[in-house]
Motif scaffolding. Structure first.
Motif, PDB file in Angstrom:
ATOM      1  N   GLY A  33       0.855  -1.168   0.000  1.00 40.52           N
ATOM      2  CA  GLY A  33       0.000   0.000   0.000  1.00 40.52           C
ATOM      3  C   GLY A  33       0.902   1.232   0.000  1.00 40.52           C
ATOM      4  O   GLY A  33       1.975   1.215   0.599  1.00 40.52           O
ATOM      5  N   MET A  34       0.472   2.285  -0.685  1.00 39.97           N
ATOM      6  CA  MET A  34       1.296   3.482  -0.808  1.00 39.97           C
ATOM      7  C   MET A  34       0.529   4.698  -0.315  1.00 39.97           C
ATOM      8  O   MET A  34      -0.707   4.726  -0.360  1.00 39.97           O
ATOM      9  N   ALA A  97       5.329   7.218   0.973  1.00 40.98           N
ATOM     10  CA  ALA A  97       5.601   6.167   1.945  1.00 40.98           C
ATOM     11  C   ALA A  97       4.928   4.868   1.519  1.00 40.98           C
ATOM     12  O   ALA A  97       3.934   4.883   0.782  1.00 40.98           O
ATOM     13  N   ALA A  98       5.469   3.760   2.021  1.00 41.22           N
ATOM     14  CA  ALA A  98       4.950   2.445   1.664  1.00 41.22           C
ATOM     15  C   ALA A  98       4.644   1.640   2.916  1.00 41.22           C
ATOM     16  O   ALA A  98       5.347   1.743   3.922  1.00 41.22           O
ATOM     17  N   ARG A  99       3.580   0.849   2.838  1.00 43.93           N
ATOM     18  CA  ARG A  99       3.211  -0.023   3.951  1.00 43.93           C
ATOM     19  C   ARG A  99       3.124  -1.450   3.451  1.00 43.93           C
ATOM     20  O   ARG A  99       2.634  -1.692   2.349  1.00 43.93           O
ATOM     21  N   ALA A 100       3.576  -2.388   4.255  1.00 44.20           N
ATOM     22  CA  ALA A 100       3.623  -3.782   3.821  1.00 44.20           C
ATOM     23  C   ALA A 100       2.243  -4.430   3.781  1.00 44.20           C
ATOM     24  O   ALA A 100       2.056  -5.442   3.115  1.00 44.20           O
ATOM     25  N   PHE A 111       3.243   2.958   7.957  1.00 45.70           N
ATOM     26  CA  PHE A 111       4.142   3.169   6.822  1.00 45.70           C
ATOM     27  C   PHE A 111       5.567   2.872   7.282  1.00 45.70           C
ATOM     28  O   PHE A 111       6.062   3.459   8.241  1.00 45.70           O
ATOM     29  N   ILE A 112       6.220   1.954   6.597  1.00 46.04           N
ATOM     30  CA  ILE A 112       7.523   1.509   7.061  1.00 46.04           C
ATOM     31  C   ILE A 112       8.670   2.006   6.187  1.00 46.04           C
ATOM     32  O   ILE A 112       9.828   1.983   6.625  1.00 46.04           O
ATOM     33  N   TYR A 113       8.397   2.425   4.972  1.00 50.74           N
ATOM     34  CA  TYR A 113       9.423   2.990   4.100  1.00 50.74           C
ATOM     35  C   TYR A 113       8.997   4.403   3.701  1.00 50.74           C
ATOM     36  O   TYR A 113       7.829   4.633   3.371  1.00 50.74           O
TER      37      TYR A 113
END
Length: 124
Positions: A33-34, A97-100, A111-113
């Protein structure tokens, strides 16, 4: 590991438009997910928009609903934020940001990245 690089920011007059791009590295981009998050000077980071891994679901902050659109291109590994009818209060550093989890949830904590951020300035 996912690396995110934003582009497309800059200075625009109120009422104008900008399109932000976020290029992602990594083969697993299509499973993430972004989202877009922004931080204005002296304020905390706030959620702007999010899109699910497949692109079928999206969420927006009330302040940008009907003005901003988030979409993604799985072939180009890129997520976009089309910003129309910009207002001076949209001025901020915008982060991709990106979420796994792959969802379009709005929680910043998932959001981890994160990208390095890009400045958007809207003049009145």
């Amino acid at each position: 590991q996912v690396q995110l690089v934003e582009s497309g920011g800059g200075l625009v007059q109120a009422g104008g438009s900008l399109r932000l791009s976020c290029a992602a590295s990594g083969r697993t981009f299509i499973t993430y997910g972004m989202g877009w998050i922004r931080q204005a000077p002296g304020k905390e980071r706030e959620f702007v928009a999010a899109i699910s891994a497949g692109g079928g679901n999206s969420n927006y902050a009330d302040s940008v609903k009907d003005r901003f659109t988030i979409f993604r291109d799985g072939v180009k590994n890129t997520v976009y934020l089309q910003m129309n009818s910009l207002r001076p209060e949209d001025t901020a550093v915008y982060y991709c940001a990106a979420r796994a989890s792959g969802t379009a949830a709005t929680s910043l904590a998932q959001f981890i990245y994160w990208g390095q951020g890009i400045q958007v300035t809207v003049s009145s």
